[in-house]
Design a protein around this motif. Structure first.
Motif, PDB file in Angstrom:
ATOM      1  N   PHE A 139       0.826  -1.206   0.000  1.00  0.00           N
ATOM      2  CA  PHE A 139       0.000   0.000   0.000  1.00  0.00           C
ATOM      3  C   PHE A 139       0.859   1.254   0.000  1.00  0.00           C
ATOM      4  CE2 PHE A 139      -2.009   3.520   2.196  1.00  0.00           C
ATOM      5  CZ  PHE A 139      -3.238   3.612   1.560  1.00  0.00           C
ATOM      6  N   ILE A 180       2.470   1.872  -3.399  1.00  0.00           N
ATOM      7  CA  ILE A 180       1.545   2.314  -4.445  1.00  0.00           C
ATOM      8  C   ILE A 180       0.984   3.698  -4.151  1.00  0.00           C
ATOM      9  CG2 ILE A 180      -0.674   1.821  -5.559  1.00  0.00           C
ATOM     10  CD1 ILE A 180      -0.025  -1.160  -5.173  1.00  0.00           C
ATOM     11  N   ALA A 181       0.678   3.971  -2.860  1.00  0.00           N
ATOM     12  CA  ALA A 181       0.051   5.246  -2.496  1.00  0.00           C
ATOM     13  C   ALA A 181       1.059   6.355  -2.248  1.00  0.00           C
ATOM     14  CB  ALA A 181      -0.814   5.047  -1.246  1.00  0.00           C
ATOM     15  N   GLU A 195      -0.540   8.066   2.473  1.00  0.00           N
ATOM     16  CA  GLU A 195       0.307   6.963   2.918  1.00  0.00           C
ATOM     17  C   GLU A 195      -0.015   6.557   4.351  1.00  0.00           C
ATOM     18  OE1 GLU A 195       1.281   9.813   1.741  1.00  0.00           O
ATOM     19  OE2 GLU A 195       2.716   9.586   0.084  1.00  0.00           O
ATOM     20  N   TRP A 229      -2.269   3.349   5.671  1.00  0.00           N
ATOM     21  CA  TRP A 229      -1.860   1.959   5.395  1.00  0.00           C
ATOM     22  C   TRP A 229      -2.568   0.949   6.297  1.00  0.00           C
ATOM     23  CZ3 TRP A 229       0.325  -0.338   9.646  1.00  0.00           C
ATOM     24  CH2 TRP A 229       0.870   0.495  10.622  1.00  0.00           C
ATOM     25  N   ALA A 236      -4.477   6.452  -6.613  1.00  0.00           N
ATOM     26  CA  ALA A 236      -3.450   5.616  -5.990  1.00  0.00           C
ATOM     27  C   ALA A 236      -3.948   5.059  -4.669  1.00  0.00           C
ATOM     28  CB  ALA A 236      -2.183   6.449  -5.769  1.00  0.00           C
ATOM     29  N   GLY A 290      -4.012   1.185  -4.078  1.00  0.00           N
ATOM     30  CA  GLY A 290      -3.200   0.718  -2.962  1.00  0.00           C
ATOM     31  C   GLY A 290      -3.975  -0.220  -2.058  1.00  0.00           C
ATOM     32  N   GLY A 308      -3.113  -4.045  -1.900  1.00  0.00           N
ATOM     33  CA  GLY A 308      -2.701  -4.436  -0.558  1.00  0.00           C
ATOM     34  C   GLY A 308      -3.515  -5.595  -0.024  1.00  0.00           C
TER      35      GLY A 308
END
Length: 632
Positions: free
Chosen positions: A135, A138-139, A145, A148, A342, A346, A350
């Motif tokens: 995650f 990708i993010a 972020e 997560w 994203a 993510g 994930g």
């Protein structure tokens, strides 16, 4: 080699009547599987209703859940929105039941033995770390972020329901593995919520919470009226968590970890039985109340609370949570935004990819390295299907969406990702399970003994190098098993050292209430080298296998009674019996006695000459077979 004499005999006529009981036990298993689906089905309906409501009437959905509710007296008041009431108050009960399950598993469940626990524990940890890592990768750069935590947890309710719906034909050992994994997964998720998603922390109210939790611990020693005390202290602890800034749902976990859990003590069970007999002889309200209280007190508070709250959590709290949190507004613009987000990708990667790689990859590595116990039926293809199913995050994922993201538009994208990932994970696991059932059709046929005889593990009577082997899956209260034991003794007398006999447990608890206790008692006796002596004692008096009868038999055999009573509830003993039962389920054993003759399943009568004839068959020399007979 001893010459085999074959005499043709007619089948035991009682076997025919028992076939109907076998069919009845299968029907009961089907009903049990149906019950597991109900909670997941209601949760799915609530999710669909939330999505429809949010899209048909966007304003009314948000307005309803933002309705304020004020509770209090005078200046002491609490103000909640309906959404917060569900997420902060009702979900505390959900997390309380999660905490009860965690406490039970570590005290008397699958996580008491390291060899049993290592595979689900490692798989769960990898299933937490790898999705979070994917995650973040990708993010990165999206500004989200920090969210997560959305991809770390598996939804246990959907996991169990989906496994019952689309799982393999014999999911027993996979179910145990996934439930143990889910417990560790929940611990990780709860820890992350407490450490990462707690804001405006104020430590002073936690002193009040600590005092309340201390009170919860010592409440177990009260002689009566524990329920109101537990309830009052729980409310105080919840309010203290709320005031501290720590998410109040974690109060439920903290309280649950202090609730005692234990296996029923034989003295408590005997006392309850005595009171029940007294009530039967002299029915009145006083004896009825005493008998009911004694029966209730013989079961640990942990297990009583799990049974009491489970229906409310499954059928009310989780559906309400889904209704309040799954209302994703779906429009071409929002879907287009999610497709390029994203954050959304993510979450999807994930949960779907990260969970699969983490759970399946770590289990495969442990399998190659021969670390931990897998057991018959827990094959890598089964684990692959379970690992895909772990991608259903839903409850805790939606819960963390609300904690980690403030922007409504981003929340909507995150919810789209959670729902999409759950659907994809369900479809992928369905495909894996169906392929697994097709390519391994003999796995569940039960025609071969899945766990080879192991002199270090099994209860073996006879020479280890004997050319003939009979493995029996049986029940100490089953009259047919008693007859089979007599037949096997005759075969032993005929073949001498050319035969070895192995007993494994398959107690039919739906017909014999004391069968499981008898199996565990025999295992406890085996730790003092008296398994077969105890087995003969149980078969000699099949009608009297209550706790006091079991202790009496142990005393007659000269066992150390204190050690015997300790071993009766030890994880080693209970785990050993459960392993045999899971093996029996994996081989589709629905009746006893089921005999495996030289590794191949033999269907037919089990008188001594029929067994000798089966042993003499040319194809019985190298395989592992079974003779399945009716159930009592």
């Amino acid at each position: 080699m001893t010459e085999l004499t074959i005499i043709q005999r007619s089948p035991d006529p009682e076997q025919v009547a028992a076939q109907s009981r076998t069919r009845r036990s299968i029907a009961e298993k089907i009903r049990a599987m149906g019950q597991n689906r109900i909670g997941a089905l209601i949760l799915l309906i609530a999710t669909a209703a939330a999505i429809i409501w949010a899209n048909v009437s966007i304003g009314s959905y948000e307005t309803f859940w933002e309705t304020h509710l004020t509770v209090g007296v005078g200046d002491l008041q609490l103000d909640f929105t309906l959404h917060a009431l569900v997420n902060d108050a009702l979900m505390a009960i959900f997390f309380f039941t999660v905490g009860l399950e965690v406490r039970r598993e570590f005290a008397i469940g699958e996580l008491t033995s390291w060899s049993r626990a290592v595979v689900p524990v490692v798989a769960a940890i990898a299933g937490l770390a790898i999705p979070a890592l994917l995650f973040v990768l990708i993010a990165a750069g999206s500004g989200h972020e920090y969210a997560w935590g959305i991809v770390i947890s598996t939804d246990t309710a959907f996991l169990v329901g989906a496994l019952a719906l689309i799982g393999p034909r014999v999911p027993g050992r996979l179910r145990v593995f996934l439930l143990a994994l889910a417990v560790v997964d929940d611990i990780g998720a709860l820890s992350i919520i407490a450490l990462v998603y707690t804001e405006n922390f104020n430590p002073m109210p936690l002193l009040i919470a600590a005092a309340g939790l201390t009170g919860v611990y010592f409440t177990r020693y009260l002689r009566g009226g524990r329920g109101p005390v537990y309830a009052t202290l729980s409310i105080i602890v919840w309010l203290a968590f709320l005031a501290s800034g720590v998410h109040p749902t974690l109060a439920g976990v903290a309280i649950a970890l202090l609730v005692p859990v234990y296996r029923p003590d034989r003295r408590d069970v005997e006392h309850a039985l005595d009171l029940a007999r007294t009530f039967r002889q002299s029915p009145n309200t006083e004896y009825a109340r005493a008998a009911a209280n004694s029966l209730r007190e013989s079961i640990s508070i942990n297990e009583r609370l799990q049974s009491a709250y489970a229906p409310y959590v499954a059928y009310v709290i989780l559906p309400l949570f889904a209704l309040a949190n799954a209302g994703v507004v779906i429009s071409p613009e929002i879907l287009a935004g999610a497709m390029t987000s994203a954050l959304t990708w993510g979450i999807v990667v994930g949960l779907v990819v990260g969970k699969f790689i983490g759970v399946f990859g770590s289990a495969a590595v442990l399998r190659v390295l021969k670390i931990g116990e897998f057991g018959p039926g827990l094959t890598l293809d089964r684990i692959a299907g379970g690992a895909a199913l772990c991608g259903i995050g839903f409850t805790i994922s939606l819960f963390i969406v609300d904690l980690a993201i403030d922007d409504p538009a981003a929340q909507n994208q995150a919810r789209v990702g959670v729902l999409a990932a759950s659907v994809i994970a369900f479809l992928v696991s369905t495909v894996i399970f169906r392929i697994s059932d097709v390519v391994r059709p003999d796995l569940e046929s039960g025609q071969t003994l899945m766990r080879p005889v192991d002199a270090k593990r099994d209860h073996v009577f006879g020479s280890e190098n004997a050319p003939y082997t009979i493995v029996e899956y049986g029940d100490f209260q089953c009259g047919f098993c008693l007859k089979a034991s007599g037949s096997i003794q005759e075969v032993k007398e005929e073949l001498g050292d050319d035969l070895r006999y192995v007993w494994r447990h398959a107690p039919l608890t739906q017909y014999h209430p004391n069968a499981l206790a008898g199996a565990e008692a025999a295992e406890a006796a085996s730790l003092q080298g008296k398994f077969f002596e105890f087995e003969r004692g149980l078969f000699t008096d099949q009608e009297n296998q209550r706790p006091s009868d079991i202790i009496r038999l142990a005393r007659e055999l000269g066992l150390d009674i204190e050690k015997f009573e300790r071993d009766l509830t030890s994880p080693e003993v209970t785990g050993r019996v459960r392993d045999d039962m899971l093996d029996a389920e994996a081989m589709n054993i629905t009746s006893v006695p089921t005999l495996f003759i030289n590794g191949r399943r033999h269907t037919g009568p089990y008188d001594s000459q029929s067994l000798i004839r089966a042993l003499s068959q040319p194809d019985q020399g190298t395989a592992t077979a079974t003779l399945t007979t009716p159930t009592l």
